[in-house]
Design an enzyme around this catalytic site. Structure first.
Site, PDB file in Angstrom:
ATOM      1  N   GLY A 182       0.824  -1.195   0.000  1.00 48.52           N
ATOM      2  CA  GLY A 182       0.000   0.000   0.000  1.00 48.52           C
ATOM      3  C   GLY A 182       0.864   1.253   0.000  1.00 48.52           C
ATOM      4  N   CYS A 183       0.263   2.379  -0.395  1.00 47.94           N
ATOM      5  CA  CYS A 183       1.014   3.632  -0.513  1.00 47.94           C
ATOM      6  C   CYS A 183       1.433   4.151   0.857  1.00 47.94           C
ATOM      7  CB  CYS A 183       0.189   4.666  -1.269  1.00 47.94           C
ATOM      8  SG  CYS A 183      -1.509   4.849  -0.692  1.00 47.94           S
ATOM      9  N   TYR A 184       0.481   4.287   1.767  1.00 45.49           N
ATOM     10  CA  TYR A 184       0.838   4.747   3.116  1.00 45.49           C
ATOM     11  C   TYR A 184       1.842   3.792   3.771  1.00 45.49           C
ATOM     12  CZ  TYR A 184      -3.092   8.172   3.419  1.00 45.49           C
ATOM     13  OH  TYR A 184      -3.959   9.231   3.263  1.00 45.49           O
ATOM     14  N   THR A 241       4.072   1.899   2.534  1.00 41.56           N
ATOM     15  CA  THR A 241       5.416   2.051   1.974  1.00 41.56           C
ATOM     16  C   THR A 241       6.145   3.188   2.673  1.00 41.56           C
ATOM     17  OG1 THR A 241       4.810   1.169  -0.199  1.00 41.56           O
ATOM     18  CG2 THR A 241       6.686   2.673  -0.133  1.00 41.56           C
TER      19      THR A 241
END
Lengths: 339, 339, 339, 339
Positions: free
Chosen positions: A150-152, A154
């Site tokens: 996921g972006c967050y 990472t």
């Protein structure tokens, strides 16, 4: 010979970003755009910025047809839909890099609690590799199924890992105060993402219940070797792209200096092509359209504060996915990603 | 005694703006919020900025109930829906100020061509007064049904009227190049109004087919006393509020000077409380949240260029609607509108 | 062998954009960053997004030193400063692509009237080639001094040229209504470019007196073969990048059809790699970060309306400069520019 | 009789906001605009949005002249400049509400450390009242000198006070993660506030060294009755107005429930006209142009998280200043502030 790449669900923002990256990739070419829509669009009609660069028409989501023309598939479908199609693609004989959440949590029960849906592909769940190269590079090489983070998570994992690995973090809850641009919420119009509602606005959302919180805890616990608790508070920024996570940690040793903290990051990331350890404070502007993660660390009062900035669609999604593909195929990890 | 005001369709942006204005109006009070929704919302749940200022719950769209408690109704419904409810409200005995397009075009056939729907209330169409006070003030006083002008047409009509009235404009097509903030498109989420699509974007739309073009021509023809042709090119601005129209006209007399043009505007609007004739060029920033129309005129090459800036939700909609209400009731035209 | 490129004035927005483009150019490499500042900065301290991509330190603006290491210099200095340094660079034996306004107007007297400063390098002014490849490609090949066009004039010239070349435009004034993002005004902070002044704002500026108006007229007159008059009205958009010009022209023949207009553009630009003739209306979003010019044409009322969208920093400045370099060196015109 | 109000330094953003508020204040009128500039501007030339609403010309910053026509002066000067003029205004016999930082810190030595300048008006420093009405209302009534709080400290103090007053907060450092719009940095153009630098950007700044951190600690320590330590991390948002503070506190009692936390806020603020305690999460959009502070509290993991949203120019500056004026003069605290 180029790696032949299929994109499943290319009409998403992560699909568009994959196309952009792959167009400049020296060793890969897009072989198949697969859409589940009844009416199959030309991708340049969906994204007019692609006209003259990629004018392919989408084709049906048919695993055999995809596998006949592709070596690897990037899956840009929503969760649940992803785990429906991933097994068929794997069985058709190609590798899969899944950008959805379906193979990120290793515990199927946890998946069910968090996503409200039973996991329907436990077999492959056990084989999936969590694709955060800076932390798990060796596991990714030659993987058949990569769960793209996921972006967050990472941003938060990269912010915490060097300190956790070195035992420099105390036992208390780690606070991850993050802010993301709107593209992170996808391309479907919603009342709360309507331009006049987001413009000149800024607010927290899903406090304590965001699905990325368990993902963060899974990764940080794995790195630390014992449980790590994360309090994650996301906020919506009135920008298109970018995530900045401001992470607060208690030091294990209250005699630690800021220099030692900085050194820990240097040790951990000194050779990483996509980590930029900075003296100055990061800005989402500086990582926009890049696969970089910009990091800075401060010691203030009795707390460690780590700042991590990424582009949510690149290092937080499609760029990292291509980085994973490069690793899987043993080519230069930065291929297509330094631009 | 206060004027008792009903708002029909208050969950729209124009509804919200009406509530804001009426809350500070010294002579009016909101008596009824009428919604056509099945589940009737509290208005402060729809618009959290209203909490503590207006916490009314919407009630059914029942003309008799509305009329029992109200003197006038502002109708903030979409076109077609408006002309369904307006006759019932009029028959229930109250005045109506309609913010939709349904009573703006006096010609029912033209309405059908432009809006793709037969006009179903021709009786009241003939009685409706076009509510642009600076141009048609006398007709508005004591009107029972006011058709509140469109946002773009307000800016273009105010930009052209003084010159047309004085015969200073040649026969050629008048070019109205306009740009509007996104709130003008309403509150319903749509793919093209999704934040990441509008942010950092700017484009024309509906060129030559925008429904406001015939409305502009109707008004300018009426002012001039013979047909006026308008080429209207709207653009979407990545801001929430504001319209700027840049209008190009050919002078009737090529010996005209910029000073004479300026004087024409001074003559026409010298006493107008909401027109600010400026030497400097207008900016939508300067009219934000106000009922002002800022105007400037230039003579460049052989063309007259007039700039008109308004807030599309105030002078372009709800502010003008309250200005009309003030006129209808014979109270100070600026009541509630200078803030 | 790579083309060795010097950038004079790299701490500007056009300098940054050149660096970005040259980093991915297969046939060029940056050899020298020359700054006139007393304290010579590392370029990555000026632009943190360059860290890890280009960490060169600026060196003095010394023509001999530059020429010793470079084949061509891109000059990103303000006007007047440019024509001070260009002759020295040319005399030192390297080619120059000048992004300033100093060599764009062929008439030195006109230059003085427009820029308020006598032209001090008339010798080279006579030799400079106006670098708009789609219109003057043959002149650019092997040029020693290229005057890179202004951003607005690029968009307007590309919008009008096919029609003027074919005699399809009447005698009247051509109206160019344009809007630009703020980066076009440069990197120096100014009161009117301060974030809270521009954000949520939109206004015209320099109406009838913008310095790009004579440049447009020079180009359009040259294309047409006789004088063309342009009324240019620029507006400031609250975005970072992008120009959209909406151009209004009178047809020479009032029997012309929209199809014939479209065909004229197809004929003129069918083989152009950076022109995208569209059926849909252009958006600055679709050309962001690209060297494309997106064009559409409409016939409305009795006017031709052409829309041209470019990225002011790419096709409007640094991308076009690299396109010119490619032409000068006889390599693929798109090298480094399709990304 | 109206309160006659002077504004010292009206060409600032806080000056503009004061004018806007005072124009609708039923009991006050602007009597004098005092500028230290050599050339005294008309305020509507500085702020074109004021044309027709306030066209006063600034006059010299002469205490006697100001006092002859005014009852109270709002001082909108930068720090250091403020404490030069405040004593003269007080000695001239009028009350002062100072929006600068000069009288906020009660300890002159701390002031010198934080602001890098010796305090030159210790006499009045001892008499100044900290103007945060919700916490110190009784001290403000009839004060001669009010130190209007900083924007960030207002949000953080209101977020923490109810819990600190009731002993519900543990001993650890309080983390205040805040984000502010750009208007908080003032009206002077600076490289880092230039539109293209802030737009689509988001970054922390002044971490651990922001001057509002000691002000927060002073207020929270005073409320708690013993020292409170605050780790303050501000971020710059790409919006014009608004502050959101996300505050993390450790509960004193780990058995506390979210309901008890909510009740503490209800008890503390139930009667406050400008505090809106919310179940939903606050958004800066909802407080824009208002004097409200929107609050929400959550218990997540083992931490209390409080969210506070204000408009930095209203409740964070000029609105609170007028609220203080209302208290000083014993009139309705909300006069001029509910709009």
């Amino acid at each position: 010979m180029s790696i032949r790449v299929a994109i499943i669900g290319p009409t998403s923002y992560t699909g568009l970003e994959l196309i952009r990256i792959l167009l400049r990739h020296p060793r890969a070419r897009i072989s198949y755009l697969a859409s589940a829509r009844a009416e199959l669009p030309n991708i340049a009609d969906e994204f007019p910025q692609l006209t003259g660069r990629c004018d392919m028409t989408c084709r049906p989501l048919d695993p055999a047809a995809i596998a006949a023309e592709s070596d690897v598939a990037f899956v840009c479908l929503p969760h649940v839909a992803a785990m429906e199609h991933v097994p068929r693609l794997l069985e058709a004989g190609i590798r899969v890099i899944d950008l959805s959440a379906d193979y990120r949590l290793t515990d199927a029960e946890l998946y069910q609690r968090v996503y409200g849906h039973a996991h329907t592909d436990r077999m492959h769940l056990g084989q999936a590799v969590y694709g955060l190269p800076e932390l798990f590079r060796l596991h990714i090489e030659d993987a058949r199924l990569v769960a793209n983070p996921g972006c967050y998570p990472t941003s938060v994992a990269l912010a915490c890992a060097p300190l956790l690995q070195r035992g420099m973090v105390g036992e208390g809850t780690i606070i991850a105060n993050s802010a993301s641009g709107v593209s992170g919420a996808g391309r479907s119009p919603k009342p709360n993402l309507h331009f006049p509602e987001v413009n000149e606005a800024y607010s927290p959302y899903n406090v304590g219940i965001h699905r990325h919180q368990p993902e963060m805890e899974q990764t940080l616990s794995r790195i630390r070797g014992r449980e790590a608790s994360v309090l994650f508070v996301p906020h919506l920024l009135p920008v298109t792209r970018g995530i900045l996570s401001t992470v607060y940690l208690e030091p294990a040793d209250d005699q630690i200096s800021e220099e030692e903290l900085f050194s820990a990051f240097e040790d951990a990331y000194g050779d990483e092509p996509f980590i930029r350890l900075r003296k100055r404070l990061p800005d989402i502007r500086d990582v926009r359209d890049t696969n970089f993660c910009d990091l800075a660390v401060r010691l203030v009062k009795d707390r460690i504060v780590v700042f991590a900035a990424i582009d949510n669609l690149v290092k937080g999604a499609s760029g990292q996915a291509v980085q994973n593909m490069n690793l899987v195929y043993g080519i230069d990890e930065t291929a297509g990603l330094l631009f």
